[in-house]
Design a protein around this motif. Structure first.
Motif, short mmCIF file in Angstrom:
data_model
loop_
_atom_site.label_atom_id
_atom_site.label_comp_id
_atom_site.label_asym_id
_atom_site.label_seq_id
_atom_site.Cartn_x
_atom_site.Cartn_y
_atom_site.Cartn_z
N ILE A 157 18.70 78.52 -0.49
CA ILE A 157 17.75 78.22 -1.57
C ILE A 157 16.41 78.89 -1.27
O ILE A 157 15.81 79.51 -2.16
N ASP A 158 15.96 78.78 -0.04
CA ASP A 158 14.70 79.41 0.35
C ASP A 158 14.76 80.93 0.18
O ASP A 158 13.79 81.56 -0.26
N ALA A 210 24.68 71.52 4.36
CA ALA A 210 23.49 71.25 3.54
C ALA A 210 22.30 72.03 4.07
O ALA A 210 21.50 72.58 3.29
N GLN A 211 22.15 72.11 5.39
CA GLN A 211 21.05 72.88 5.97
C GLN A 211 21.19 74.37 5.66
O GLN A 211 20.21 75.04 5.34
N GLU A 229 22.56 72.21 -6.66
CA GLU A 229 23.60 71.22 -6.95
C GLU A 229 24.49 70.98 -5.73
O GLU A 229 24.82 69.84 -5.41
N LEU A 230 24.85 72.05 -5.05
CA LEU A 230 25.67 71.93 -3.84
C LEU A 230 24.92 71.16 -2.76
O LEU A 230 25.48 70.26 -2.13
N GLU A 231 23.65 71.49 -2.56
CA GLU A 231 22.87 70.78 -1.55
C GLU A 231 22.79 69.29 -1.87
O GLU A 231 22.95 68.45 -0.97
N ALA A 232 22.60 68.95 -3.13
CA ALA A 232 22.52 67.53 -3.52
C ALA A 232 23.85 66.83 -3.25
O ALA A 232 23.87 65.70 -2.74
N ARG A 281 24.18 66.44 0.60
CA ARG A 281 23.28 65.39 1.07
C ARG A 281 23.83 64.01 0.65
O ARG A 281 23.72 63.05 1.40
N GLY A 282 24.41 63.94 -0.54
CA GLY A 282 25.04 62.70 -0.99
C GLY A 282 26.21 62.32 -0.11
O GLY A 282 26.40 61.13 0.22
N ASP A 283 27.01 63.30 0.30
CA ASP A 283 28.14 63.04 1.21
C ASP A 283 27.65 62.50 2.54
O ASP A 283 28.23 61.57 3.09
N VAL A 284 26.58 63.09 3.06
CA VAL A 284 26.02 62.63 4.34
C VAL A 284 25.53 61.20 4.19
O VAL A 284 25.82 60.33 5.02
N ALA A 285 24.78 60.94 3.12
CA ALA A 285 24.24 59.59 2.90
C ALA A 285 25.36 58.58 2.70
O ALA A 285 25.29 57.46 3.23
#
Length: 131
Positions: free
Chosen positions: A87-88, A80-81, A37-40, A43-47
């Motif tokens: 996550i990995d 995000a990275q 959820e945090l990554e999404a 990534r949304g903030d970046v986009a």
């Protein structure tokens, strides 16, 4: 493979119980959901930052807010990275649970202490090897 390598030990030297393993799996699943959820969001903030600058004639050099906007975008991307790497790590820990090697240091093969697993359930290394 020796029995020691297939049955991680808790701090008291006994193998992790099925209940302890189930509790760790539940924590990993919760951590995985939160991280995704945090990554999404990141990534949304970046986009959104990229989209907001599309079609703009302002050059970041001339725009007083440009440097801040670029920094915030870079920061969100870096976060995000980092979250993706976490996550990995969580997914790898879940594989170790399935394989019966969860709780064993991937470098030296010794048991990872329960306090360390409690603090960092996805860790693959004992405190000595992590240092």
């Amino acid at each position: 493979m020796s029995a020691e390598l297939t049955s991680p030990k808790a701090d008291n030297g006994r193998p992790l119980t099925t209940q302890q393993q189930a509790r760790m799996r539940a924590r990993l699943v919760d951590d995985l959901q939160e991280a995704r959820e945090l990554e999404a969001r990141l990534r949304g903030d970046v986009a959104a930052g990229i989209a907001s600058r599309r079609g703009s004639t302002n050059d970041e050099v001339d725009d007083p807010e440009g440097a801040n906007t670029a920094f915030e975008g870079a920061q969100s991307n870096a976060m995000a990275q980092h979250t993706k790497r976490h996550i990995d790590e969580i997914l790898a820990a879940m594989v170790r649970l399935d394989e019966g090697t969860y709780g064993l240091c991937e470098r030296c093969g010794t048991a990872i202490s329960k306090p360390r697993l409690d603090a960092r359930p996805a860790t693959a290394f004992c405190i000595s090897c992590a240092a």
